[in-house]
Design a protein around this motif. Structure first.
Motif: not given
Length: 343
Positions: A60-66
């Motif tokens: 699953r792709v994670t949002e960069l700031p998180r």
């Protein structure tokens, strides 16, 4: 190999995993059986939550700031220069080694600019600044061909003319070229979309790539010249580049003129080129980027030594720009670091 349990295997993040280079990078991780203990896919908010299958597993792709960079050993950045400038220092501050495929840190003093086929010895230890930069796709073919030329005959001057496909602008560039081509075929008088390329690229050739500088050159042309000098270790050499965008979905071509310090024998030059690692020489003839027999190789043809100036010669270079000089070099850097125990 797929994900392994070996504690010596690295934990890897791909930042920009849903982009054109990022997608190719994930394919290469599979194709080259790069060992890893954990693989994290990171991208912008618009891609967060997507699932991408790598080595038979869903990620699953994670949002960069998180994303927590402290959870990985190496972060491969291919999300654009602005993203790298902001987030590479964050990754390094959290202990990750950053391998950056953008122009953000290529010319930063102390940051190694590495072409694995030429500079593998530089990967024997972790750089003090925590960043390893990979040259641009327009630079890598040139330096790979000319390193041994410089050692054999010396080099006075290099003139590079590149012909670069739409994939250099990512998925959005490819889509704009495809949409524009369909539009023109249906109605030659119709208005063609030109968000990524202005004027439109469909059925056109654009005589410059990137921001135009005060001297009339473009930023990419200056970057090519600077990167060639740095990789070859020739800071004072004259390098001139003209970078052209052509209406091809993907692939790069380049015509390179090199003036040496002594006369060049063509037969010896061909033999030298044939001996280079991961290089395919087409002689006679010239390869085309759209029909490469092996997209992971650098293809060389049109080898011509000047009859009026025998110290100069032309070569034509053709590559898959998403692999050679992009994703492939980043993966090769990881492989070399692992082989030397530096990661």
């Amino acid at each position: 190999m797929p994900q392994v349990d070996d504690p010596a295997a690295p934990r890897i993040a791909v930042v920009g995993a849903t982009g054109a280079v990022g997608g190719t990078l994930l394919e290469l991780i599979e194709d080259r059986a790069l060992p890893y203990r954990h693989l994290a896919l990171v991208a912008s908010a618009s891609s967060a939550g997507r699932t991408i299958r790598v080595d038979g597993r869903d990620h699953r792709v994670t949002e960069l700031p998180r994303f927590a960079f402290g959870t990985v050993d190496a972060a491969l950045f291919c999300a654009g220069e602005q993203v790298s400038r902001e987030w590479v220092p964050v990754a390094v501050a959290h202990g990750a080694l950053a391998i950056d495929s953008t122009a953000a840190f290529r010319m930063t003093p102390g940051t190694p600019l590495v072409v694995p086929q030429l500079d593998a010895a530089e990967l024997g230890r972790r750089p003090a600044g925590g960043v390893i930069a990979v040259p641009g796709a327009a630079t890598v073919p040139v330096v790979r061909v000319l390193r041994d030329v410089e050692r054999r005959w010396g080099i006075r001057r290099i003139v590079v003319s590149t012909y670069q496909g739409a994939s250099g602008a990512g998925h959005s560039g490819i889509e704009e070229l495809q949409d524009g081509s369909r539009t023109v075929l249906q109605d030659p008088q119709a208005t063609v979309p030109s968000t990524q390329f202005s004027p439109p690229l469909a059925f056109n050739v654009l005589p410059g790539i990137g921001e135009v500088l005060e001297d009339g050159s473009t930023l990419q042309e200056r970057e090519v010249a600077d990167e060639v000098r740095k990789v070859l270790g020739l800071p004072g050499i004259e390098v001139t580049a003209t970078c052209v965008r052509v209406p091809m979905v993907s692939g790069h071509g380049a015509a390179v003129w090199t003036q040496c310090r002594s006369a060049v024998d063509r037969a010896e030059l061909v033999a030298l080129l044939r001996a280079l690692p991961e290089v395919v020489v087409h002689d006679p003839g010239g390869p085309t980027p759209a029909a490469l027999s092996d997209p992971d190789q650098l293809h060389v043809g049109r080898i011509r030594v000047s009859t009026t100036a025998p110290d100069g010669f032309w070569v034509w270079l053709a590559t898959d720009n998403l692999r050679v000089g992009g994703a492939l070099d980043a993966v090769r850097v990881v492989e070399e670091l692992l082989a030397r125990g530096a990661l």
